[in-house]
Design a protein around this motif. Structure first.
Motif, PDB file in Angstrom:
ATOM      1  N   THR A  17      -2.719   0.163  -5.756  1.00  0.00           N
ATOM      2  CA  THR A  17      -1.363   0.085  -6.297  1.00  0.00           C
ATOM      3  C   THR A  17      -1.405  -0.021  -7.814  1.00  0.00           C
ATOM      4  N   SER A  18      -2.430  -0.720  -8.318  1.00  0.00           N
ATOM      5  CA  SER A  18      -2.460  -1.013  -9.750  1.00  0.00           C
ATOM      6  C   SER A  18      -3.902  -0.992 -10.270  1.00  0.00           C
ATOM      7  N   GLY A  19      -4.498   0.181 -10.267  1.00  0.00           N
ATOM      8  CA  GLY A  19      -5.854   0.324 -10.797  1.00  0.00           C
ATOM      9  C   GLY A  19      -6.931  -0.039  -9.792  1.00  0.00           C
ATOM     10  N   PRO A 339       8.577   4.003  -4.510  1.00  0.00           N
ATOM     11  CA  PRO A 339       7.521   3.292  -3.786  1.00  0.00           C
ATOM     12  C   PRO A 339       7.055   2.060  -4.576  1.00  0.00           C
ATOM     13  N   THR A 340       6.354   1.163  -3.914  1.00  0.00           N
ATOM     14  CA  THR A 340       5.770  -0.002  -4.583  1.00  0.00           C
ATOM     15  C   THR A 340       4.784   0.442  -5.656  1.00  0.00           C
ATOM     16  N   GLY A 341       4.849  -0.170  -6.818  1.00  0.00           N
ATOM     17  CA  GLY A 341       3.927   0.164  -7.910  1.00  0.00           C
ATOM     18  C   GLY A 341       4.701   0.549  -9.155  1.00  0.00           C
ATOM     19  N   TRP A 342       4.408  -0.148 -10.255  1.00  0.00           N
ATOM     20  CA  TRP A 342       5.182   0.084 -11.471  1.00  0.00           C
ATOM     21  C   TRP A 342       5.043   1.514 -11.969  1.00  0.00           C
ATOM     22  N   GLU A 360      10.229  -6.700  -5.776  1.00  0.00           N
ATOM     23  CA  GLU A 360      10.211  -7.973  -5.051  1.00  0.00           C
ATOM     24  C   GLU A 360       8.973  -8.798  -5.387  1.00  0.00           C
ATOM     25  N   SER A 361       7.930  -8.138  -5.855  1.00  0.00           N
ATOM     26  CA  SER A 361       6.661  -8.812  -6.128  1.00  0.00           C
ATOM     27  C   SER A 361       6.684  -9.513  -7.492  1.00  0.00           C
ATOM     28  N   ALA A 362       7.854  -9.934  -7.912  1.00  0.00           N
ATOM     29  CA  ALA A 362       8.012 -10.762  -9.116  1.00  0.00           C
ATOM     30  C   ALA A 362       7.846  -9.992 -10.414  1.00  0.00           C
ATOM     31  N   GLU A 371       5.529  -1.275 -18.647  1.00  0.00           N
ATOM     32  CA  GLU A 371       4.974  -2.203 -17.661  1.00  0.00           C
ATOM     33  C   GLU A 371       6.054  -3.213 -17.356  1.00  0.00           C
ATOM     34  N   LYS A 372       5.904  -3.909 -16.241  1.00  0.00           N
ATOM     35  CA  LYS A 372       6.800  -5.041 -16.048  1.00  0.00           C
ATOM     36  C   LYS A 372       6.386  -6.127 -17.028  1.00  0.00           C
ATOM     37  N   ASP A 373       7.315  -7.050 -17.286  1.00  0.00           N
ATOM     38  CA  ASP A 373       7.071  -7.933 -18.423  1.00  0.00           C
ATOM     39  C   ASP A 373       7.613  -9.330 -18.113  1.00  0.00           C
ATOM     40  N   PHE A 479       7.533  -2.869   6.794  1.00  0.00           N
ATOM     41  CA  PHE A 479       6.117  -3.199   7.002  1.00  0.00           C
ATOM     42  C   PHE A 479       5.274  -2.332   6.077  1.00  0.00           C
ATOM     43  N   ARG A 480       4.353  -2.970   5.381  1.00  0.00           N
ATOM     44  CA  ARG A 480       3.473  -2.233   4.449  1.00  0.00           C
ATOM     45  C   ARG A 480       2.137  -2.928   4.378  1.00  0.00           C
ATOM     46  N   LEU A 481       1.088  -2.182   4.086  1.00  0.00           N
ATOM     47  CA  LEU A 481      -0.186  -2.812   3.770  1.00  0.00           C
ATOM     48  C   LEU A 481      -0.304  -2.862   2.253  1.00  0.00           C
ATOM     49  N   SER A 482      -0.724  -4.018   1.740  1.00  0.00           N
ATOM     50  CA  SER A 482      -0.873  -4.180   0.295  1.00  0.00           C
ATOM     51  C   SER A 482      -1.921  -3.217  -0.248  1.00  0.00           C
ATOM     52  N   GLY A 483      -1.686  -2.762  -1.468  1.00  0.00           N
ATOM     53  CA  GLY A 483      -2.663  -1.909  -2.139  1.00  0.00           C
ATOM     54  C   GLY A 483      -3.355  -2.618  -3.287  1.00  0.00           C
ATOM     55  N   THR A 484      -3.297  -3.948  -3.306  1.00  0.00           N
ATOM     56  CA  THR A 484      -3.906  -4.669  -4.425  1.00  0.00           C
ATOM     57  C   THR A 484      -4.967  -5.677  -4.002  1.00  0.00           C
ATOM     58  N   GLY A 485      -5.194  -5.826  -2.717  1.00  0.00           N
ATOM     59  CA  GLY A 485      -6.158  -6.835  -2.245  1.00  0.00           C
ATOM     60  C   GLY A 485      -7.598  -6.393  -2.468  1.00  0.00           C
ATOM     61  N   LEU A 491      -1.130  -7.615   5.314  1.00  0.00           N
ATOM     62  CA  LEU A 491       0.095  -7.042   5.876  1.00  0.00           C
ATOM     63  C   LEU A 491       1.282  -7.737   5.221  1.00  0.00           C
ATOM     64  N   ARG A 492       2.178  -6.940   4.667  1.00  0.00           N
ATOM     65  CA  ARG A 492       3.396  -7.517   4.100  1.00  0.00           C
ATOM     66  C   ARG A 492       4.576  -7.138   4.982  1.00  0.00           C
ATOM     67  N   VAL A 493       5.355  -8.160   5.315  1.00  0.00           N
ATOM     68  CA  VAL A 493       6.565  -7.935   6.120  1.00  0.00           C
ATOM     69  C   VAL A 493       7.742  -8.410   5.268  1.00  0.00           C
ATOM     70  N   TYR A 494       8.616  -7.492   4.916  1.00  0.00           N
ATOM     71  CA  TYR A 494       9.727  -7.783   4.004  1.00  0.00           C
ATOM     72  C   TYR A 494      11.006  -7.883   4.842  1.00  0.00           C
ATOM     73  N   LEU A 495      11.711  -9.003   4.705  1.00  0.00           N
ATOM     74  CA  LEU A 495      12.863  -9.275   5.569  1.00  0.00           C
ATOM     75  C   LEU A 495      14.119  -9.418   4.720  1.00  0.00           C
TER      76      LEU A 495
HETATM   77  C1  G6P Z   1       1.127  -5.150  -8.663  1.00  0.00           C
HETATM   78  C2  G6P Z   1       1.855  -3.913  -9.059  1.00  0.00           C
HETATM   79  C3  G6P Z   1       3.266  -3.953  -8.530  1.00  0.00           C
HETATM   80  C4  G6P Z   1       3.271  -4.173  -7.044  1.00  0.00           C
HETATM   81  C5  G6P Z   1       2.468  -5.394  -6.691  1.00  0.00           C
HETATM   82  C6  G6P Z   1       2.293  -5.582  -5.200  1.00  0.00           C
HETATM   83  O1  G6P Z   1       1.686  -6.256  -9.294  1.00  0.00           O
HETATM   84  O2  G6P Z   1       1.877  -3.766 -10.453  1.00  0.00           O
HETATM   85  O3  G6P Z   1       3.910  -2.765  -8.879  1.00  0.00           O
HETATM   86  O4  G6P Z   1       4.570  -4.343  -6.581  1.00  0.00           O
HETATM   87  O5  G6P Z   1       1.196  -5.326  -7.261  1.00  0.00           O
HETATM   88  O6  G6P Z   1       1.588  -4.504  -4.676  1.00  0.00           O
HETATM   89  P1  G6P Z   1       0.995  -4.542  -3.219  1.00  0.00           P
HETATM   90  O7  G6P Z   1       0.479  -3.149  -2.969  1.00  0.00           O
HETATM   91  O8  G6P Z   1      -0.059  -5.608  -3.180  1.00  0.00           O
HETATM   92  O9  G6P Z   1       2.169  -4.911  -2.332  1.00  0.00           O
END
Ligand code: G6P
Ligand code: ZN
Length: 539
Positions: A17-19, A339-342, A360-362, A371-373, A479-485, A491-495
């Motif tokens: 999701t982020s590098g 989609p998720t990801g800045w 939603e991820s703050a 970038e988000k800030d 339902f989504r699988l995180s791309g940053t772990g 598993l992320r469940v958003y309600l």
């Molecule tokens: C990072 C990205 C965001 C993303 C968040 C959660 O902070 O910059 O854009 O929303 O990770 O991503 P994930 O794939 O773990 O749900």
């Protein structure tokens, strides 16, 4: 003097999701960081004579990888490297420097909110000339290159002194060490009414979580805005963030939460993450969800000088609640669902189609950088509090009374077996056609799909971005699988449940979402697949 080193590909260097994020131990393998950095340089065009920005959040390995990147940048033909003093640049500050300096791009060394230290996480992200994370076509090209790479190149340069601002010329490269804070603080002064914030005499607690925002928050909040010394807590960046998760949520920033719920709480509480792009907002006695914060900031942004002319549009990621869409509708401006990801916001911001974005991820941010800030969100909240004279709680209640309330929570199941998580998602995808019309308790499925996004600026399409189950009446589960772990699957469940104007606007979130939690379990079989009775983190 350029040194060429033979190497072989690593098969696990696909940016997420982020590098690229991995355990430090993975990055410490011979050639690992070098292969990835060389793959970035091989893919980006126009390096000869160009400027590269390098900065990081100060975590373990930061300084070492910066020295490596400088040597490799020299070999790759860059004329100038701009690096933050001490190797420090928050992610939004790096984005700003890339833009201000007309750089070709930047390497942002961070694993964001993931813990740091020898046994924890590290990351490398490439940002492009607009200051934002590389779009998917670039990250895909980088990934392809990591699979065919055969050698990397580095100039023979001794370690650069990263602690003294100034310029060094070596091997045809100019390395410029800059104060990481001053340009960023100057940018903030152009957007917000610092005099009004000072005059409002608000009290505040800011938790920098021993991460990168410490020096930024101390300069801006305590020095320029006159908040009392001690307003910034945990303000010294540490290589291991003091052993904590630098993740500003109610679990990892619970001390701030407790401060803000106490009888003698200050007016405003906030925290940021490892690299300074996330934010947590808590008023006295009132936590604001990131989705609500986006909506409330958008609705009130015109009160800050930088946004007095109004917003062009509002963008949010798909799992973020629809609260911001209602604001866009009222303002008569477009809203976008990405989609998720800045990285997906960059084109909209560049095209002038959106001014404010959030997730939603703050994460919240605007077109001032790509970038988000985290501190930007804090300052916009402060500007709004100062301009209205209202408390955070009052702003939230007034907002819901006007727009209705999107009750919202995210349940995370961390460190799940990857195969089990993949099976859960595959089964969900296999059910999409049969779900509409099915009822779960009082909820009936209106539609279900696997989110796909077509970028309105370049028509590029991103598929498989999360399974959405939409219920009649505006509630939903995603339902989504995180791309940053970095280990196993998350598993992320958003309600989400919408309560209209005149409805139960001041109820407990858990109570309001109980029916959707039960439906999510019935639809996805979370317990059976993951073996978990409860989520690990609820935000
Ligand atoms: C990072 C990205 C965001 C993303 C968040 C959660 O902070 O910059 O854009 O929303 O990770 O991503 P994930 O794939 O773990 O749900
Ligand atoms: Zn971050």
């Amino acid at each position: 003097m350029i040194r060429t080193v033979k190497t072989t590909p690593f098969t696990d260097q696909k940016p997420g999701t982020s590098g690229l994020r991995k355990k430090v131990k993975v990055f410490q393998q011979p050639n690992y960081a070098e292969n990835f950095i060389q793959s970035v340089f091989d893919v980006v065009e126009g390096r000869q004579g160009a400027t590269l920005v390098i900065g990081g959040d100060g975590r373990y390995l930061n300084r070492e990888v910066i020295q490596t990147a400088i040597r490799m940048a020299a070999a790759a033909g860059f004329a100038r490297v701009v690096v933050g003093q001490g190797g420090i640049l928050s992610t939004p500050a790096a984005s700003n420097v890339i833009r201000q300096r007309g750089a070709l791009g930047g390497l942002v060394l961070s694993a964001s909110h993931n813990p740091g230290g020898p046994d924890e996480d590290f990351g490398i992200k490439y940002n492009v000339a607009n200051g934002g994370p590389a779009p998917e076509k670039v990250t895909e090209a980088i990934h392809a290159r990591t699979l065919s790479i055969a050698e990397w190149h580095a100039a023979d340069i001794a370690d650069i002194d990263l602690d003294t601002p100034g310029e060094t010329q070596v091997e045809g490269l100019t390395v410029e060490v800059i104060d990481p804070v001053s340009d960023y603080a100057a940018l903030m002064e152009t957007l917000f009414d610092f005099d009004a914030i000072r005059a409002a005499k608000l009290t505040m607690a800011f938790d920098a979580m021993s991460a990168v925002t410490g020096p930024y928050a101390t300069e801006i909040l305590e020095k320029r805005l006159g908040f009392a010394p001690g307003t910034v807590r945990n303000g010294t960046p540490l290589e291991d963030f003091g052993g904590h998760h630098p993740d500003p949520n109610l679990v990892h920033a619970h001390e701030l939460y407790e401060t803000m719920m106490a009888g003698d709480a200050p007016d405003f509480g906030a925290a940021s993450d490892g690299d300074g792009d996330r934010n947590l907002i808590i008023g006295r006695g009132r936590f604001v969800t990131p989705s609500d914060s986006l909506a409330m900031l958008a609705a009130n942004a015109h009160l800050a000088p930088g946004y007095a002319g109004g917003l062009k549009g509002i963008a949010r990621s798909m799992p973020t609640s629809a609260a911001a869409d209602r604001v866009a509708e009222k303002l008569g401006i477009p809203s976008f669902e990405t989609p998720t990801g800045w990285k997906f916001f960059g084109n909209l911001l560049d095209a002038g189609m959106a001014t404010i974005c959030g997730e939603e991820s703050a994460g919240t941010g605007s077109d001032h950088v790509r970038e988000k800030d985290g501190l930007w969100a804090v300052l916009l909240w402060l500007n709004i509090l100062a301009a209205t004279g209202k408390s955070v709680d009052r702003i939230a209640r007034d907002h819901w009374a006007e727009y209705g309330r999107n009750y919202y929570a995210r349940h995370d199941y961390e460190g799940v077996d990857s195969a089990a998580a993949d099976t859960l998602m595959a089964e969900l995808r296999g059910k999409l056609d049969e779900l509409p019309g099915t009822s779960f308790g009082a909820l009936t499925v209106a539609a279900a799909d696997d989110f796909a996004y077509e970028d309105p600026t370049d028509a590029s399409v991103s598929r498989n971005q999360g399974v959405r189950v939409l219920f009649e009446g505006g509630s939903r589960v995603v339902f989504r699988l995180s791309g940053t772990g970095t280990s196993g699957a998350t598993l992320r469940v958003y309600l989400e449940r919408y309560e209209p104007v005149g409805g139960a606007l001041d109820a407990e979130t858990g109570v309001m979402l109980a029916g959707i939690v039960a439906a999510a379990e019935a639809i996805a079989g979370i317990r059976a697949h993951t073996g978990r009775e409860q989520p690990d983190v609820v935000t």
